[in-house]
Write a protein that holds these residues in place. Structure first.
Motif, PDB file in Angstrom:
ATOM      1  N   VAL A 274       0.836  -1.204   0.000  1.00 43.98           N
ATOM      2  CA  VAL A 274       0.000   0.000   0.000  1.00 43.98           C
ATOM      3  C   VAL A 274       0.876   1.261   0.000  1.00 43.98           C
ATOM      4  O   VAL A 274       0.643   2.193  -0.776  1.00 43.98           O
ATOM      5  N   ILE A 275       1.898   1.261   0.845  1.00 44.26           N
ATOM      6  CA  ILE A 275       2.817   2.409   0.865  1.00 44.26           C
ATOM      7  C   ILE A 275       3.515   2.531  -0.493  1.00 44.26           C
ATOM      8  O   ILE A 275       3.643   3.614  -1.058  1.00 44.26           O
ATOM      9  N   GLY A 276       3.942   1.377  -1.019  1.00 44.06           N
ATOM     10  CA  GLY A 276       4.664   1.361  -2.293  1.00 44.06           C
ATOM     11  C   GLY A 276       3.848   1.948  -3.422  1.00 44.06           C
ATOM     12  O   GLY A 276       4.373   2.703  -4.256  1.00 44.06           O
ATOM     13  N   ILE A 277       2.563   1.654  -3.456  1.00 39.48           N
ATOM     14  CA  ILE A 277       1.699   2.185  -4.520  1.00 39.48           C
ATOM     15  C   ILE A 277       1.652   3.714  -4.432  1.00 39.48           C
ATOM     16  O   ILE A 277       1.687   4.415  -5.441  1.00 39.48           O
ATOM     17  N   GLY A 278       1.614   4.228  -3.213  1.00 42.07           N
ATOM     18  CA  GLY A 278       1.610   5.679  -3.036  1.00 42.07           C
ATOM     19  C   GLY A 278       2.943   6.304  -3.401  1.00 42.07           C
ATOM     20  O   GLY A 278       3.007   7.253  -4.185  1.00 42.07           O
ATOM     21  N   VAL A 279       4.002   5.741  -2.853  1.00 36.98           N
ATOM     22  CA  VAL A 279       5.335   6.321  -3.069  1.00 36.98           C
ATOM     23  C   VAL A 279       5.738   6.215  -4.546  1.00 36.98           C
ATOM     24  O   VAL A 279       6.417   7.100  -5.073  1.00 36.98           O
TER      25      VAL A 279
END
Lengths: 207, 239
Positions: A144-149
């Protein structure tokens, strides 16, 4: 919406998913063994956790920037984006592997050793299965963080949905920004729902 | 087959201060004492979970230092407070743990598990597919006993196995344990003297890292040591 814009969104969304999938995949392959290592060597483990904690505190845009001049892994393009995302994804995976294994009831571990499990059998037959819900939670957070970053990856020419967002910001075009932001949000939500379900399934299997 | 156990001049930093003890093959011995007296540490020395800082442990007259610990543990049963069942494994898979480690084939495991489960009063057909969390504390501990005994261990090491159970269930399990009475050498750690005398022929009293008394169970209450008097008074034994 024109057909060509729609096609572009699809293509860039695919690119975005690919970047995140590769980064999280590599982070899993590196992070789970690293998390296990931390449980076996508490002193070295503390240092390792401290270091990847520190990586997490670097603002993402700065991290992408720092990587550009680094030989082999840096430069302009998707590779830099993936390397930065791997670094970000490591923390939740390593930490949750560590916490998950450390969280195994000491009585259960004790019984395993006393019944004659080798340390390898203890790891694969007892500790990892019992830590699995925690590890999957780490993978979910990393994804989830990766998709944002990953949307920021466009700043170093990494492609992905950030391409629209940066273009939209530059042109002050809200529609373009949304064309990048909405699919990214949707991807994050879908990943969260799917991986949460996997997590719950694993919890239930454990009774 | 049962094993002899010998502790020879054992010291463990700040816990045991010179323990020597021989337990003959087939004997059943209870280690009693207050919390922190060193009884659990002494038990854990026997299967190598704790290493002595001085002295040596001998099983069947062979020093532990020259023994394959994993193999030794596979032929010793271990019963622990709170059962230590694997929560992600069914009752059957828990009981099958040691036979699988020993490489038995599945029909033989099924036979042995079926037999031991019926002896503890929990038929495999009814309980085999259940998970530990769906069992009561007493049932979990019964399965723990079955798991320890399924492969006919040569010694049975029990660390406060019934400590977390209510008095009625505790009494039932003591009875079950007595009836099971395998030919294994039994070492049973407890702080409950009545329990010690019920399950073991010999009682060894620990205090502050030393052995202060070592007698046949029936003779234990006859001693005049102050600590013995305290234990006897606390246990309210039938006179």
């Amino acid at each position: 919406m024109t057909a060509s814009l729609f096609r572009d969104i699809l293509r860039v969304t695919g690119e975005h998913m690919l970047i995140v999938a590769i980064a999280v995949g590599v982070a899993i392959v590196l992070g789970i063994p690293l998390g296990i290592y931390c449980t076996r060597n508490p002193r070295a483990g503390r240092v390792a956790l401290r270091v990847i904690d520190a990586i997490q505190t670097i603002p993402s845009l700065a991290l992408f920037g720092f990587l550009i001049p680094v030989p082999f892994i840096g430069g302009i393009g998707m590779r830099t984006a993936i390397v930065a995302l791997i670094l970000y994804s490591l923390l939740p995976i390593v930490r949750n592997t560590f916490v998950g294994i450390r969280g195994v009831d000491p009585v259960v571990r004790d019984a395993g050793v006393a019944l004659g499990l080798t340390s390898r059998q203890l790891l694969f037959d007892v500790e990892l299965p019992l830590a699995m819900p925690s590890i999957v939670a780490g993978i979910r957070i990393a994804t989830v963080i990766g998709i944002g970053v990953a949307t920021i990856a466009a700043a170093v020419g990494g492609g992905g949905l950030g391409t629209f967002i940066f273009r939209g910001v530059a042109m002050v075009d809200t529609r373009l920004i949304l064309a990048g932001a909405l699919p990214a949000a949707a991807l994050a939500l879908i990943a969260d729902v799917v991986l949460s379900a996997v997590e719950r399934k694993l919890m239930n299997d454990e009774r | 087959m049962s094993s002899s156990i010998e502790l020879r001049g054992i010291e463990v930093d700040a816990i045991l201060r010179g323990i020597s003890l021989r337990i003959g093959a087939g004997e059943s011995v209870a280690f009693v004492g207050r919390s922190g007296a060193g009884k659990t540490t002494s038990l854990r020395l026997i299967n190598g979970l704790v290493k002595p800082s001085r002295g040596e442990v001998l099983i069947d007259d062979i020093p532990l230092a020259r023994t394959d610990l994993v193999a030794l543990r596979r032929r010793s049963g271990y019963i622990i407070q709170g059962s230590g069942l694997f929560p992600h494994r069914t009752v059957y898979d828990n009981v099958a743990t040691v036979p699988r480690l020993l490489g038995w084939d599945e029909p033989r495991i099924k036979d042995a598990a079926g037999e031991v489960m019926s002896r503890i009063g929990m038929p495999l057909e009814k309980f085999g597919a259940r998970y530990p969390r769906s069992l009561s504390g007493g049932e979990q501990q019964r399965v723990g006993i079955a798991r320890a005994m399924v492969a006919n261990p040569s010694m049975l090491l029990c660390d406060e196995p019934f400590g977390a159970l209510d008095p009625i269930v505790r009494r039932e399990l003591q009875e079950t344990f007595r009836e099971l009475r395998s030919d294994a050498t039994i070492v049973f750690v407890t702080h409950d003297l009545a329990e010690a005398m019920r399950v073991a022929q010999r009682v060894v009293l620990f205090d502050d890292g030393r052995i202060v008394s070592d007698t046949p169970s029936a003779d234990f209450p006859k001693q005049q040591l102050p600590l013995v008097r305290q234990f006897v008074a606390a246990a309210s034994l039938p006179s």
